[in-house]
Design a protein around this motif. Structure first.
Motif, mmCIF file in Angstrom:
data_model
loop_
_atom_site.group_PDB
_atom_site.id
_atom_site.type_symbol
_atom_site.label_atom_id
_atom_site.label_comp_id
_atom_site.label_asym_id
_atom_site.label_seq_id
_atom_site.Cartn_x
_atom_site.Cartn_y
_atom_site.Cartn_z
ATOM 1 N N GLY A 178 0.801 -1.219 0.000
ATOM 2 C CA GLY A 178 0.000 0.000 0.000
ATOM 3 C C GLY A 178 0.834 1.269 0.000
ATOM 4 N N ARG A 179 0.398 2.225 -0.823
ATOM 5 C CA ARG A 179 1.124 3.493 -0.933
ATOM 6 C C ARG A 179 0.708 4.506 0.139
ATOM 7 N NH1 ARG A 179 0.123 2.285 -6.708
ATOM 8 N NH2 ARG A 179 2.147 1.993 -7.734
ATOM 9 N N ALA A 180 -0.438 4.295 0.746
ATOM 10 C CA ALA A 180 -0.910 5.227 1.771
ATOM 11 C C ALA A 180 -1.623 4.434 2.855
ATOM 12 C CB ALA A 180 -1.837 6.281 1.164
ATOM 13 N N GLU A 181 -0.856 3.612 3.553
ATOM 14 C CA GLU A 181 -1.419 2.794 4.614
ATOM 15 C C GLU A 181 -1.326 3.526 5.946
ATOM 16 O OE1 GLU A 181 -3.140 0.252 4.456
ATOM 17 O OE2 GLU A 181 -2.718 -0.637 2.518
ATOM 18 N N ALA A 182 -2.337 3.320 6.771
ATOM 19 C CA ALA A 182 -2.301 3.852 8.121
ATOM 20 C C ALA A 182 -2.030 2.686 9.078
ATOM 21 C CB ALA A 182 -3.609 4.559 8.447
ATOM 22 N N LYS A 217 10.279 -6.060 5.905
ATOM 23 C CA LYS A 217 9.892 -4.663 5.764
ATOM 24 C C LYS A 217 10.266 -4.164 4.370
ATOM 25 C CE LYS A 217 10.389 -3.830 10.722
ATOM 26 N NZ LYS A 217 11.017 -3.005 11.790
ATOM 27 N N LEU A 218 9.301 -3.532 3.716
ATOM 28 C CA LEU A 218 9.499 -3.003 2.371
ATOM 29 C C LEU A 218 9.772 -1.507 2.452
ATOM 30 C CD1 LEU A 218 6.488 -4.831 0.662
ATOM 31 C CD2 LEU A 218 8.902 -5.532 0.645
ATOM 32 N N GLY A 219 10.941 -1.108 1.990
ATOM 33 C CA GLY A 219 11.300 0.303 2.032
ATOM 34 C C GLY A 219 10.365 1.156 1.199
ATOM 35 N N ALA A 220 9.944 2.277 1.748
ATOM 36 C CA ALA A 220 9.014 3.175 1.062
ATOM 37 C C ALA A 220 9.567 4.592 1.080
ATOM 38 C CB ALA A 220 7.647 3.133 1.734
ATOM 39 N N ILE A 221 9.469 5.264 -0.051
ATOM 40 C CA ILE A 221 9.974 6.635 -0.183
ATOM 41 C C ILE A 221 8.790 7.584 -0.285
ATOM 42 C CG2 ILE A 221 11.361 8.203 -1.589
ATOM 43 C CD1 ILE A 221 12.906 5.750 -2.583
ATOM 44 N N LYS A 222 8.830 8.634 0.514
ATOM 45 C CA LYS A 222 7.722 9.585 0.529
ATOM 46 C C LYS A 222 7.606 10.293 -0.814
ATOM 47 C CE LYS A 222 5.682 13.200 3.393
ATOM 48 N NZ LYS A 222 5.837 14.027 4.613
ATOM 49 N N GLY A 223 6.388 10.374 -1.326
ATOM 50 C CA GLY A 223 6.152 11.010 -2.618
ATOM 51 C C GLY A 223 4.943 11.926 -2.567
ATOM 52 N N GLU A 224 4.589 12.446 -3.721
ATOM 53 C CA GLU A 224 3.438 13.336 -3.819
ATOM 54 C C GLU A 224 2.151 12.504 -3.864
ATOM 55 O OE1 GLU A 224 3.124 16.659 -3.753
ATOM 56 O OE2 GLU A 224 5.256 16.706 -3.233
ATOM 57 N N PRO A 225 1.163 12.843 -3.045
ATOM 58 C CA PRO A 225 -0.099 12.096 -3.052
ATOM 59 C C PRO A 225 -0.814 12.198 -4.395
ATOM 60 C CG PRO A 225 0.061 13.522 -1.117
ATOM 61 C CD PRO A 225 1.170 13.912 -2.040
ATOM 62 N N ASP A 226 -1.487 11.139 -4.768
ATOM 63 C CA ASP A 226 -2.324 11.163 -5.959
ATOM 64 C C ASP A 226 -3.455 12.154 -5.715
ATOM 65 O OD1 ASP A 226 -4.399 10.496 -7.874
ATOM 66 O OD2 ASP A 226 -3.204 8.710 -8.331
ATOM 67 N N LYS A 227 -3.571 13.150 -6.585
ATOM 68 C CA LYS A 227 -4.535 14.236 -6.375
ATOM 69 C C LYS A 227 -5.978 13.772 -6.460
ATOM 70 C CE LYS A 227 -1.517 18.042 -7.845
ATOM 71 N NZ LYS A 227 -0.292 17.219 -7.811
ATOM 72 N N ARG A 228 -6.200 12.587 -6.995
ATOM 73 C CA ARG A 228 -7.564 12.088 -7.084
ATOM 74 C C ARG A 228 -8.067 11.548 -5.746
ATOM 75 N NH1 ARG A 228 -5.969 8.817 -12.471
ATOM 76 N NH2 ARG A 228 -4.176 8.494 -11.111
ATOM 77 N N TYR A 229 -7.156 11.412 -4.779
ATOM 78 C CA TYR A 229 -7.552 10.997 -3.440
ATOM 79 C C TYR A 229 -7.683 12.221 -2.543
ATOM 80 C CZ TYR A 229 -6.579 6.092 -4.422
ATOM 81 O OH TYR A 229 -6.595 4.821 -4.934
ATOM 82 N N LYS A 230 -8.663 12.212 -1.695
ATOM 83 C CA LYS A 230 -8.812 13.249 -0.675
ATOM 84 C C LYS A 230 -8.295 12.681 0.638
ATOM 85 C CE LYS A 230 -12.803 15.353 -2.970
ATOM 86 N NZ LYS A 230 -14.248 15.721 -2.865
ATOM 87 N N SER A 232 -6.721 12.387 4.313
ATOM 88 C CA SER A 232 -6.939 13.132 5.551
ATOM 89 C C SER A 232 -5.694 13.933 5.904
ATOM 90 C CB SER A 232 -7.276 12.167 6.681
ATOM 91 O OG SER A 232 -6.227 11.235 6.865
ATOM 92 N N PRO A 233 -5.843 15.019 6.671
ATOM 93 C CA PRO A 233 -4.682 15.832 7.069
ATOM 94 C C PRO A 233 -3.636 14.983 7.801
ATOM 95 C CG PRO A 233 -6.727 16.965 7.589
ATOM 96 C CD PRO A 233 -7.116 15.586 7.157
ATOM 97 N N GLY A 234 -2.411 15.151 7.417
ATOM 98 C CA GLY A 234 -1.330 14.385 8.031
ATOM 99 C C GLY A 234 -1.038 13.062 7.349
ATOM 100 N N ALA A 235 -1.935 12.622 6.454
ATOM 101 C CA ALA A 235 -1.706 11.373 5.735
ATOM 102 C C ALA A 235 -0.572 11.557 4.734
ATOM 103 C CB ALA A 235 -2.978 10.927 5.024
ATOM 104 N N THR A 236 0.177 10.507 4.506
ATOM 105 C CA THR A 236 1.315 10.575 3.592
ATOM 106 C C THR A 236 1.169 9.536 2.483
ATOM 107 O OG1 THR A 236 2.579 9.069 5.009
ATOM 108 C CG2 THR A 236 2.892 11.443 5.340
#
Length: 297
Positions: A178-182, A217-230, A232-236
């Motif tokens: 997952g690219r935006a897992e909580a 553990k799968l290394g993940a690099i922070k990127g720009e969120p897909d603009k089609r998703y809304k 939540s504040p603080g989500a990466t």
């Protein structure tokens, strides 16, 4: 916090947990102050549908993923890495629960996982070299045996709780890209069932107290969120590397000791609701006897 949970649990005469892993974790945290009893998740007797018949030997090493067919869950990336990492020999299996509730947006993948796999077989030379064919992929239908296909897709229908529990029971690893897992509750459920994890470092699950040295553990690099998703504040939003996932899957196949495979996949018969009820009754009777016949607890 974990300390707060332990403090609360010390007030109880017994603690019931669903797996050996959870028992070992709490035994250490509680310092054996409170008796811990393993009560596995029950499965209803009334539901005649099974995902599988009795397990066959030898059993494939099984990676499980539960998600939706959309960019955020990156099931396409997992399929791609899996097909590059292993040959369709029957020794390793990917079981993927997808869902119609997710969707891709006009990028050639909107027709679902099966269409995506057909593209990979045609376009990726390494996938071709591994010997993959579309016949190596099966779509599971309710009321039928899951089968031994290297990739099993469970598509557009909701699974019952019992069916989900069988999936955890059959698997060895729960894997997520997952690219935006909580919190990734599926990963937590899998760990409570005693399964190993292969999950991104970006999620709370990977940083939390329920991962251990045997998990990948799968290394993940922070990127720009897909603009089609809304979001939540603080989500990466994080991107995962295809080759890193491929390597991690390959290593997991090698490091998972064969002797553990059979031990990790017991029959699910003992977990039927009547057997679980009997075990609960024995634990309650134990408490009854310990308190001189007083069951006020």
């Amino acid at each position: 916090s974990k300390d707060c949970d332990v403090s609360m649990l010390r007030a109880f005469p017994q603690v019931w947990v669903p797996s050996i892993w959870a028992s070992l974790e709490l035994s250490t945290a509680l310092q054996n102050v409170v008796p811990i009893r393993i009560i596995p998740h029950p499965m209803a007797v009334r539901d005649p549908v099974r995902l599988v018949d009795e397990p066959l030997q030898p059993q494939p090493l099984c990676f499980l993923n539960i998600g939706t067919w959309e960019p955020r869950k990156a099931q396409d990336l997992l399929i791609w890495a899996f097909m590059r990492a292993v040959k369709p020999s029957g020794e390793v299996q990917l079981v993927m629960k997808s869902s119609k509730f997710g969707s891709w947006w006009d990028d050639g993948r909107q027709h679902g996982p099966l269409g995506w796999i057909e593209q990979l077989i045609q376009q990726d030379d390494k996938v071709k070299e591994k010997g993959w064919k579309i016949s190596d992929v099966s779509m599971w239908q309710r009321g039928t045996q899951m089968g031994e296909a290297p990739i099993v897709l469970i598509g557009d229908r909701m699974l019952t709780r019992d069916e989900i529990l069988v999936l955890y029971e059959l698997s060895h690893y729960y894997v997520s890209c997952g690219r935006a897992e909580a919190y990734d509750l599926c990963a937590f459920d899998a760990k409570m069932a005693g399964r190993r994890l292969l999950i991104p470092t970006s999620g709370v699950a990977c940083r939390g107290p329920y991962t251990d040295a045997e998990d990948g553990k799968l290394g993940a690099i922070k990127g720009e969120p897909d603009k089609r998703y809304k979001l939540s504040p603080g989500a990466t939003w994080h991107e995962l590397d295809l080759h890193h996932i491929e390597l991690a899957l390959s290593q997991a196949c090698v490091t998972y000791r064969p002797l553990e495979r059979k031990a990790h996949r017991p029959e699910h018969k003992p977990f039927r609701i009547d057997a679980v009820g009997d075990k609960m009754a024995r634990c309650l009777m134990e408490l009854h006897n310990e308190n001189g016949g007083d069951c006020k607890h």
